[in-house]
Write a protein that holds these residues in place. Sequence first.
Motif, PDB file in Angstrom:
ATOM      1  N   MET A   1       0.494  -0.927  -0.165  1.00 56.78           N
ATOM      2  CA  MET A   1       0.062   0.043   0.006  1.00 56.78           C
ATOM      3  C   MET A   1       1.400   1.373   0.063  1.00 56.78           C
ATOM      4  SD  MET A   1      -3.292   1.213   0.738  1.00 56.78           S
ATOM      5  CE  MET A   1      -4.212   2.637   0.259  1.00 56.78           C
ATOM      6  N   GLN A   2       0.672   2.001  -0.814  1.00 54.27           N
ATOM      7  CA  GLN A   2       1.932   2.899  -0.969  1.00 54.27           C
ATOM      8  C   GLN A   2       1.279   4.007   0.030  1.00 54.27           C
ATOM      9  OE1 GLN A   2       0.289   2.111  -4.682  1.00 54.27           O
ATOM     10  NE2 GLN A   2       2.195   0.905  -4.535  1.00 54.27           N
ATOM     11  N   ASN A   3       2.410   5.007   0.128  1.00 53.69           N
ATOM     12  CA  ASN A   3       1.650   6.299   1.626  1.00 53.69           C
ATOM     13  C   ASN A   3       2.263   7.604   0.465  1.00 53.69           C
ATOM     14  OD1 ASN A   3       1.721   7.661   3.161  1.00 53.69           O
ATOM     15  ND2 ASN A   3       1.963   6.663   5.134  1.00 53.69           N
ATOM     16  N   PHE A   4       1.362   8.574   0.417  1.00 50.16           N
ATOM     17  CA  PHE A   4       1.736   9.832  -0.397  1.00 50.16           C
ATOM     18  C   PHE A   4       2.072  11.061   0.149  1.00 50.16           C
ATOM     19  CE2 PHE A   4       0.528   6.622  -3.845  1.00 50.16           C
ATOM     20  CZ  PHE A   4       1.786   7.098  -4.636  1.00 50.16           C
ATOM     21  N   SER A   5       1.601  10.987   2.019  1.00 45.96           N
ATOM     22  CA  SER A   5       1.066  11.867   2.376  1.00 45.96           C
ATOM     23  C   SER A   5       3.410  12.342   3.244  1.00 45.96           C
ATOM     24  CB  SER A   5       0.743  11.373   3.677  1.00 45.96           C
ATOM     25  OG  SER A   5       1.724  10.100   4.505  1.00 45.96           O
ATOM     26  N   THR A   6       3.625  11.793   3.097  1.00 49.79           N
ATOM     27  CA  THR A   6       4.555  12.267   3.274  1.00 49.79           C
ATOM     28  C   THR A   6       5.435  13.726   2.329  1.00 49.79           C
ATOM     29  OG1 THR A   6       6.020  10.728   4.590  1.00 49.79           O
ATOM     30  CG2 THR A   6       7.279  12.287   3.611  1.00 49.79           C
ATOM     31  N   LEU A   7       5.136  12.824   0.256  1.00 53.97           N
ATOM     32  CA  LEU A   7       4.920  13.892  -0.450  1.00 53.97           C
ATOM     33  C   LEU A   7       4.250  14.972  -0.642  1.00 53.97           C
ATOM     34  CD1 LEU A   7       6.470  13.998  -3.345  1.00 53.97           C
ATOM     35  CD2 LEU A   7       4.429  12.597  -4.519  1.00 53.97           C
ATOM     36  N   ASP A   8       2.490  14.593  -0.045  1.00 47.70           N
ATOM     37  CA  ASP A   8       1.691  16.285  -0.491  1.00 47.70           C
ATOM     38  C   ASP A   8       2.267  17.120   1.367  1.00 47.70           C
ATOM     39  OD1 ASP A   8       0.992  14.761  -2.031  1.00 47.70           O
ATOM     40  OD2 ASP A   8      -1.456  14.335  -0.816  1.00 47.70           O
ATOM     41  N   ASN A   9       3.012  16.810   2.517  1.00 44.89           N
ATOM     42  CA  ASN A   9       4.209  17.305   2.689  1.00 44.89           C
ATOM     43  C   ASN A   9       4.844  18.279   2.544  1.00 44.89           C
ATOM     44  OD1 ASN A   9       1.374  17.051   5.241  1.00 44.89           O
ATOM     45  ND2 ASN A   9       2.669  15.466   5.651  1.00 44.89           N
ATOM     46  N   TRP A  10       5.368  17.419   1.806  1.00 45.67           N
ATOM     47  CA  TRP A  10       6.872  18.273   1.476  1.00 45.67           C
ATOM     48  C   TRP A  10       6.190  19.012  -0.330  1.00 45.67           C
ATOM     49  CZ3 TRP A  10       8.958  18.080  -3.814  1.00 45.67           C
ATOM     50  CH2 TRP A  10      10.377  18.422  -4.014  1.00 45.67           C
ATOM     51  N   ILE A  11       5.447  18.600  -1.086  1.00 43.73           N
ATOM     52  CA  ILE A  11       4.854  19.254  -1.682  1.00 43.73           C
ATOM     53  C   ILE A  11       4.265  21.183  -0.946  1.00 43.73           C
ATOM     54  CG2 ILE A  11       3.344  20.632  -3.507  1.00 43.73           C
ATOM     55  CD1 ILE A  11       3.426  17.714  -3.973  1.00 43.73           C
ATOM     56  N   THR A 328      12.237  14.618  -8.891  1.00 42.67           N
ATOM     57  CA  THR A 328      11.402  14.972  -7.246  1.00 42.67           C
ATOM     58  C   THR A 328      10.417  13.584  -7.627  1.00 42.67           C
ATOM     59  OG1 THR A 328      12.216  16.162  -6.861  1.00 42.67           O
ATOM     60  CG2 THR A 328      11.733  14.999  -5.128  1.00 42.67           C
ATOM     61  N   THR A 329       8.698  13.606  -7.224  1.00 38.16           N
ATOM     62  CA  THR A 329       7.767  13.314  -6.974  1.00 38.16           C
ATOM     63  C   THR A 329       7.998  11.548  -7.723  1.00 38.16           C
ATOM     64  OG1 THR A 329       7.009  14.655  -9.201  1.00 38.16           O
ATOM     65  CG2 THR A 329       6.494  15.105  -7.001  1.00 38.16           C
ATOM     66  N   LEU A 330       8.423  11.692  -9.070  1.00 36.29           N
ATOM     67  CA  LEU A 330       8.589  10.411 -10.221  1.00 36.29           C
ATOM     68  C   LEU A 330       9.504   9.482  -8.941  1.00 36.29           C
ATOM     69  CD1 LEU A 330       7.782   8.901 -11.916  1.00 36.29           C
ATOM     70  CD2 LEU A 330       9.612   9.631 -13.803  1.00 36.29           C
ATOM     71  N   ASP A 331      11.188  10.150  -8.747  1.00 38.19           N
ATOM     72  CA  ASP A 331      11.163   9.657  -7.998  1.00 38.19           C
ATOM     73  C   ASP A 331      10.442   8.819  -7.020  1.00 38.19           C
ATOM     74  OD1 ASP A 331      13.173  10.213  -9.702  1.00 38.19           O
ATOM     75  OD2 ASP A 331      14.163  11.242  -8.233  1.00 38.19           O
ATOM     76  N   TYR A 332       9.709   9.793  -6.169  1.00 40.59           N
ATOM     77  CA  TYR A 332       8.796   9.805  -4.970  1.00 40.59           C
ATOM     78  C   TYR A 332       8.059   8.107  -4.726  1.00 40.59           C
ATOM     79  CZ  TYR A 332       6.432   8.980  -0.647  1.00 40.59           C
ATOM     80  OH  TYR A 332       5.604   9.369   0.906  1.00 40.59           O
ATOM     81  N   ARG A 334       8.673   5.971  -7.411  1.00 41.01           N
ATOM     82  CA  ARG A 334       9.554   4.472  -8.075  1.00 41.01           C
ATOM     83  C   ARG A 334       9.877   4.043  -6.833  1.00 41.01           C
ATOM     84  NH1 ARG A 334      12.380   6.677 -11.966  1.00 41.01           N
ATOM     85  NH2 ARG A 334      13.902   7.755 -10.539  1.00 41.01           N
ATOM     86  N   SER A 335       9.921   4.956  -5.616  1.00 43.02           N
ATOM     87  CA  SER A 335      10.401   3.993  -4.722  1.00 43.02           C
ATOM     88  C   SER A 335       9.760   3.568  -4.147  1.00 43.02           C
ATOM     89  CB  SER A 335      11.572   5.384  -3.775  1.00 43.02           C
ATOM     90  OG  SER A 335      10.055   5.901  -2.452  1.00 43.02           O
ATOM     91  N   GLN A 336       8.106   3.937  -4.103  1.00 39.46           N
ATOM     92  CA  GLN A 336       6.993   3.523  -3.005  1.00 39.46           C
ATOM     93  C   GLN A 336       6.964   1.947  -3.840  1.00 39.46           C
ATOM     94  OE1 GLN A 336       4.428   5.532  -0.578  1.00 39.46           O
ATOM     95  NE2 GLN A 336       6.752   5.332  -0.187  1.00 39.46           N
ATOM     96  N   ILE A 337       7.004   2.459  -5.557  1.00 37.27           N
ATOM     97  CA  ILE A 337       6.638   0.739  -6.086  1.00 37.27           C
ATOM     98  C   ILE A 337       7.664   0.201  -6.007  1.00 37.27           C
ATOM     99  CG2 ILE A 337       6.566   0.331  -8.385  1.00 37.27           C
ATOM    100  CD1 ILE A 337       4.297   1.534  -7.892  1.00 37.27           C
ATOM    101  N   LEU A 338       8.740   0.216  -5.897  1.00 37.70           N
ATOM    102  CA  LEU A 338      10.232  -0.449  -5.849  1.00 37.70           C
ATOM    103  C   LEU A 338      10.978  -0.845  -3.838  1.00 37.70           C
ATOM    104  CD1 LEU A 338      12.732   0.189  -9.201  1.00 37.70           C
ATOM    105  CD2 LEU A 338      10.547  -1.061  -8.689  1.00 37.70           C
ATOM    106  N   ARG A 340      12.106   0.935  -1.641  1.00 36.56           N
ATOM    107  CA  ARG A 340      13.277   1.709  -1.543  1.00 36.56           C
ATOM    108  C   ARG A 340      12.801   2.734  -0.820  1.00 36.56           C
ATOM    109  NH1 ARG A 340      16.281   1.599  -7.629  1.00 36.56           N
ATOM    110  NH2 ARG A 340      16.268  -0.185  -7.978  1.00 36.56           N
ATOM    111  N   PRO A 341      13.960   3.306  -0.010  1.00 35.93           N
ATOM    112  CA  PRO A 341      13.885   4.319   0.579  1.00 35.93           C
ATOM    113  C   PRO A 341      13.045   5.529  -0.074  1.00 35.93           C
ATOM    114  CG  PRO A 341      15.812   3.164   1.116  1.00 35.93           C
ATOM    115  CD  PRO A 341      15.161   2.840   0.542  1.00 35.93           C
ATOM    116  N   VAL A 342      12.755   6.426   0.843  1.00 41.30           N
ATOM    117  CA  VAL A 342      11.597   7.259   0.671  1.00 41.30           C
ATOM    118  C   VAL A 342      12.931   8.275   0.345  1.00 41.30           C
ATOM    119  CG1 VAL A 342       9.662   9.603   1.024  1.00 41.30           C
ATOM    120  CG2 VAL A 342       9.286   6.807   1.678  1.00 41.30           C
ATOM    121  N   LEU A 343      12.615   9.450  -0.738  1.00 41.18           N
ATOM    122  CA  LEU A 343      13.545  10.014  -0.823  1.00 41.18           C
ATOM    123  C   LEU A 343      13.320  11.135  -0.783  1.00 41.18           C
ATOM    124  CD1 LEU A 343      13.698   8.715  -5.123  1.00 41.18           C
ATOM    125  CD2 LEU A 343      15.444   9.002  -2.806  1.00 41.18           C
ATOM    126  N   VAL A 344      11.972  12.484   0.066  1.00 35.80           N
ATOM    127  CA  VAL A 344      11.956  13.862   0.509  1.00 35.80           C
ATOM    128  C   VAL A 344      11.690  13.443   1.689  1.00 35.80           C
ATOM    129  CG1 VAL A 344      10.944  14.117  -2.016  1.00 35.80           C
ATOM    130  CG2 VAL A 344       9.120  13.344  -0.449  1.00 35.80           C
TER     131      VAL A 344
END
Length: 344
Positions: A1-11, A328-332, A334-338, A340-344
């Motif tokens: 299950m992907q979590n995008f809350s960290t990304l949204d807060n960073w934006i 940066t969002t694309l990297d995030y 990819r890190s979720q799908i693969l 890997r550690p979150v990048l933001v």
Amino acid sequence: MQNFSTLDNWIRVQMTSRNTPALALVLTDRKNSVHTAQFGYADLEARVPLSAGHLFEIGSIGKTFTAVAVLQAVEKGLLDLHTPVVEYLPWFEVRSRFDPITPHHLLTHSAGLIEGTDFSTDGRSEVWALRESESGFAPGERFYYSNVGYKALGLLLEAVTGQPYPQLIRSGILAPLGMLDTAAQITHAVRPRLAKGYMPLYDDRPPHNSYPLVPAPWLETNTADGSIASTVADMAKFMRMLLNRGQGPNGSLISRESFNLLTHPHIDQDEDWSYGYGLNVFDHEGYAHIGHAGDMPGYEAYMQLDMQNGLGSAMLMTHPHIPGISLTTLDYLRSQILNRPVLV
């Protein structure tokens, strides 16, 4: 299950630091949109929150649409990529001591033309005025970005198809992909649906987030170098077509051979980036990517795709924009799908 809350807060933090009024984001894989979000205000003065239905001008991302339309015309036998442009537009003229310019040269920004303007209401006068300019180098020799070259492509398409450029985009790309909210030209009729574009009040000094914003100048345009307004939901549909190598939900928009031409690194921009047909072609984080950016008065847009992992990011915003945010969002993603550690 992907979590995008960290990304949204960073934006949100990035928007505050840049004083960006509005930003819409979509992340997609080859089948579905994975994450969609809207931030800020479509109208600062009226405090109208940005919604999923608001349009943004996408600027030079429209060059990718133009390149697809050119390849569609090639598949129909209406033009050849390596025949001189003057065979289709007899009035096309540039002062030159070199070989003739072809559609291939225009598509790859290797025609030796001047850059031209970013913003014009109609391309005919600017393309006509090329006769007062001189080619800077032999066609195909090197890369030099040219908006007026893509304006010429739009007029070439109109000449060989007998249809206006916006109609070609609607019938050949928007309708087959179900991009029903997208406008193929910027007109007054579209204006109420747009998030309002902004710019800093002061244009005589470096930008600062404390400076007030004012509405950007309004411009109507129908030129093939960038006259499209879209939503992130519709941009996701366009990206999925690219991620699926030209295949839409109801069949192919372009053949596999044409898609290979679209995304081939035809000419180097610098040591790290090449240009295909209406697309940047580059490696990032060890993966093959394609994409394009766009700039219009008051607007900034980014489209980036990781072709190997089948992932895409589209970022539409009003000025002041946030540079580099789509990768940066694309990297995030990819890190979720693969995993890997979150990048933001």
